[in-house]
Structure formats: structure tokens, C-alpha cells
Write a protein that holds these residues in place. Sequence first.
Motif, PDB file in Angstrom:
ATOM      1  N   ARG A  28       0.844  -1.206   0.000  1.00  0.00           N
ATOM      2  CA  ARG A  28       0.000   0.000   0.000  1.00  0.00           C
ATOM      3  C   ARG A  28       0.878   1.255   0.000  1.00  0.00           C
ATOM      4  O   ARG A  28       0.615   2.215  -0.731  1.00  0.00           O
ATOM      5  N   TRP A  29       1.921   1.256   0.811  1.00  0.00           N
ATOM      6  CA  TRP A  29       2.814   2.409   0.871  1.00  0.00           C
ATOM      7  C   TRP A  29       3.543   2.606  -0.457  1.00  0.00           C
ATOM      8  O   TRP A  29       3.629   3.720  -0.973  1.00  0.00           O
ATOM      9  N   ILE A  30       4.081   1.519  -1.008  1.00  0.00           N
ATOM     10  CA  ILE A  30       4.823   1.605  -2.266  1.00  0.00           C
ATOM     11  C   ILE A  30       3.922   2.144  -3.383  1.00  0.00           C
ATOM     12  O   ILE A  30       4.329   2.996  -4.167  1.00  0.00           O
ATOM     13  N   ARG A  31       2.709   1.646  -3.448  1.00  0.00           N
ATOM     14  CA  ARG A  31       1.759   2.157  -4.456  1.00  0.00           C
ATOM     15  C   ARG A  31       1.515   3.647  -4.271  1.00  0.00           C
ATOM     16  O   ARG A  31       1.410   4.387  -5.237  1.00  0.00           O
ATOM     17  N   SER A  32       1.408   4.086  -3.027  1.00  0.00           N
ATOM     18  CA  SER A  32       1.168   5.509  -2.761  1.00  0.00           C
ATOM     19  C   SER A  32       2.342   6.372  -3.199  1.00  0.00           C
ATOM     20  O   SER A  32       2.192   7.567  -3.416  1.00  0.00           O
ATOM     21  N   GLN A  33       3.511   5.747  -3.350  1.00  0.00           N
ATOM     22  CA  GLN A  33       4.703   6.453  -3.806  1.00  0.00           C
ATOM     23  C   GLN A  33       4.870   6.385  -5.323  1.00  0.00           C
ATOM     24  O   GLN A  33       5.876   6.839  -5.862  1.00  0.00           O
ATOM     25  N   GLY A  35       4.836   3.413  -6.983  1.00  0.00           N
ATOM     26  CA  GLY A  35       5.516   2.163  -7.299  1.00  0.00           C
ATOM     27  C   GLY A  35       4.725   1.271  -8.230  1.00  0.00           C
ATOM     28  O   GLY A  35       3.492   1.339  -8.270  1.00  0.00           O
ATOM     29  N   VAL A  36       5.453   0.462  -8.972  1.00  0.00           N
ATOM     30  CA  VAL A  36       4.841  -0.501  -9.883  1.00  0.00           C
ATOM     31  C   VAL A  36       5.435  -1.882  -9.623  1.00  0.00           C
ATOM     32  O   VAL A  36       6.605  -2.023  -9.306  1.00  0.00           O
ATOM     33  N   GLU A  37       4.596  -2.882  -9.788  1.00  0.00           N
ATOM     34  CA  GLU A  37       5.051  -4.260  -9.612  1.00  0.00           C
ATOM     35  C   GLU A  37       5.636  -4.772 -10.913  1.00  0.00           C
ATOM     36  O   GLU A  37       5.123  -4.513 -11.999  1.00  0.00           O
ATOM     37  N   VAL A  38       6.712  -5.513 -10.794  1.00  0.00           N
ATOM     38  CA  VAL A  38       7.415  -6.078 -11.946  1.00  0.00           C
ATOM     39  C   VAL A  38       7.496  -7.595 -11.769  1.00  0.00           C
ATOM     40  O   VAL A  38       7.665  -8.086 -10.662  1.00  0.00           O
ATOM     41  N   TYR A  43       5.626 -15.005  -9.612  1.00  0.00           N
ATOM     42  CA  TYR A  43       5.345 -15.065  -8.176  1.00  0.00           C
ATOM     43  C   TYR A  43       4.630 -16.358  -7.765  1.00  0.00           C
ATOM     44  O   TYR A  43       5.015 -16.977  -6.765  1.00  0.00           O
ATOM     45  N   PRO A  44       3.619 -16.819  -8.518  1.00  0.00           N
ATOM     46  CA  PRO A  44       2.993 -18.095  -8.139  1.00  0.00           C
ATOM     47  C   PRO A  44       3.980 -19.273  -8.134  1.00  0.00           C
ATOM     48  O   PRO A  44       3.823 -20.201  -7.339  1.00  0.00           O
ATOM     49  N   LEU A  45       4.996 -19.215  -8.977  1.00  0.00           N
ATOM     50  CA  LEU A  45       6.023 -20.266  -8.979  1.00  0.00           C
ATOM     51  C   LEU A  45       6.784 -20.270  -7.654  1.00  0.00           C
ATOM     52  O   LEU A  45       7.016 -21.336  -7.065  1.00  0.00           O
ATOM     53  N   TYR A  96      10.203  -0.593   1.933  1.00  0.00           N
ATOM     54  CA  TYR A  96      10.490  -1.151   0.610  1.00  0.00           C
ATOM     55  C   TYR A  96      10.506  -2.680   0.615  1.00  0.00           C
ATOM     56  O   TYR A  96      10.465  -3.306  -0.430  1.00  0.00           O
ATOM     57  N   TRP A  97      10.580  -3.289   1.809  1.00  0.00           N
ATOM     58  CA  TRP A  97      10.629  -4.752   1.872  1.00  0.00           C
ATOM     59  C   TRP A  97       9.290  -5.309   1.420  1.00  0.00           C
ATOM     60  O   TRP A  97       8.228  -4.827   1.797  1.00  0.00           O
ATOM     61  N   ASN A  98       9.354  -6.364   0.622  1.00  0.00           N
ATOM     62  CA  ASN A  98       8.145  -6.995   0.124  1.00  0.00           C
ATOM     63  C   ASN A  98       8.473  -8.396  -0.348  1.00  0.00           C
ATOM     64  O   ASN A  98       9.635  -8.738  -0.513  1.00  0.00           O
ATOM     65  N   THR A  99       7.447  -9.196  -0.580  1.00  0.00           N
ATOM     66  CA  THR A  99       7.652 -10.529  -1.128  1.00  0.00           C
ATOM     67  C   THR A  99       7.566 -10.516  -2.647  1.00  0.00           C
ATOM     68  O   THR A  99       7.818 -11.522  -3.296  1.00  0.00           O
ATOM     69  N   ARG A 100       7.178  -9.379  -3.190  1.00  0.00           N
ATOM     70  CA  ARG A 100       7.075  -9.204  -4.636  1.00  0.00           C
ATOM     71  C   ARG A 100       8.104  -8.173  -5.088  1.00  0.00           C
ATOM     72  O   ARG A 100       8.702  -7.497  -4.267  1.00  0.00           O
ATOM     73  N   ILE A 101       8.259  -8.034  -6.380  1.00  0.00           N
ATOM     74  CA  ILE A 101       9.189  -7.045  -6.916  1.00  0.00           C
ATOM     75  C   ILE A 101       8.419  -5.748  -7.179  1.00  0.00           C
ATOM     76  O   ILE A 101       7.559  -5.701  -8.047  1.00  0.00           O
ATOM     77  N   TRP A 102       8.754  -4.727  -6.415  1.00  0.00           N
ATOM     78  CA  TRP A 102       8.171  -3.396  -6.584  1.00  0.00           C
ATOM     79  C   TRP A 102       9.299  -2.410  -6.838  1.00  0.00           C
ATOM     80  O   TRP A 102      10.343  -2.470  -6.191  1.00  0.00           O
TER      81      TRP A 102
END
Length: 185
Positions: A28-33, A35-38, A43-45, A96-102
Motif C-alpha cells: 500500500r505504501w509503495i503504491r502511494s509512492q 511504485g509498480v510491480e514487476v 510469483y505463483p512459482l 520497501y521490503w516486500n515478497t514481490r518485486i516493486w
Amino acid sequence: MSFWFPMVMTGLLLQRGAELLLARKHTRWIRSQGGVEVGRGHYPLLVGIHLLFFISLAWEVIGIGTEPPAWWPIPFFLFLAAQGLRIWSIHSLGPYWNTRIWVVPGHPRVVRGPYKYLSHPNYVVVVTELLVLPLLFGAYVTAITLSVLNLLVLLKIRIPLEEKALTEAAAEGNGSGTDRDFGGD
């Protein structure tokens, strides 16, 4: 089955759940800045590998009845050290920590804490965990097969996607902000 196995598995599952909640908050924070997911497709793998890890480990320890080796303190110490590095990594990355690439164009790349010394310390944590936790309980098949599978996905897919995203984001602004190591679970 080792007396400690159910407690370790419960603790690890609770930790993973807490990490997913933290990742959601950070998203939520990254999106507010801006941010985009790459690399969303892979990720499902990664989730599948981690799910398979828990199933395989439980199958070996409970189903087959593996026992901790006499040298169990070595993987136990390495597992604890990995947890310390995990906490340091998460703390250093902050939101900035996440389980996905942002990627957040224009934000500086995080280079504090373990990120001063390693590009992907959280992946070191995950690779270590997937190897030493099964060794701790004598689950050698899980240790080898899931460690190799996870390492292949990290080296062939995840890290190259992440590095490409960082490079492109840096080209768009004065720098890039990213989880840089995106959780690893």
C-alpha cells in the motif's frame, strides 16, 4: 519424528503469515509512492516452491520418520543466523521490503544494513533456510531437491527480473527505490 518439529513448523508458518501481512502493508505504501510491480507472472512459482517445501518436509519427517542427525547443531546454528540476517534485511529496507518485486522510480536504492555488503541478503536467507531446516531434521531429499529448485528460480528468473527493473527505474529518475530483495518467501 522429532519433538521439536511441530513447534518449528508452527513458528515458521506464523512467521511467513506475518511477513505476508507486512508485505501487504508495504505494498500500500509503495503504491502511494507511485511504485509498480514487476515480474508478477513468476510469483505463483515461488509460492508453489515454498508450499511444496513445507509439504515435502512434513512428508519426510512425519511420513517417512526421518530423525535429526548427530550433527544437528550445525544446521540449527545456520538457521538461527539466517533468521538474524532476515530481521536485519527487513529492518534495513523498511517500507520497501516486500515478497514481490516493486520499483519506485526516483527513489534511491537501499544500500544500508546488509545491502551495503550483499545485493540480495534476503535471498541468502531463503536459500539457507530451504537447505538447513530439512537437514536439521534429517530430511535430505527435501534439502537437496527444494534448495536446487528454489536456487534455479532465483538465479534464472527472480534476480534477473529484479536487476532489470532496478536498472530501468534508475534510468527513469535520479535513482530507484525497491525492495531490492523482495522478501523471498
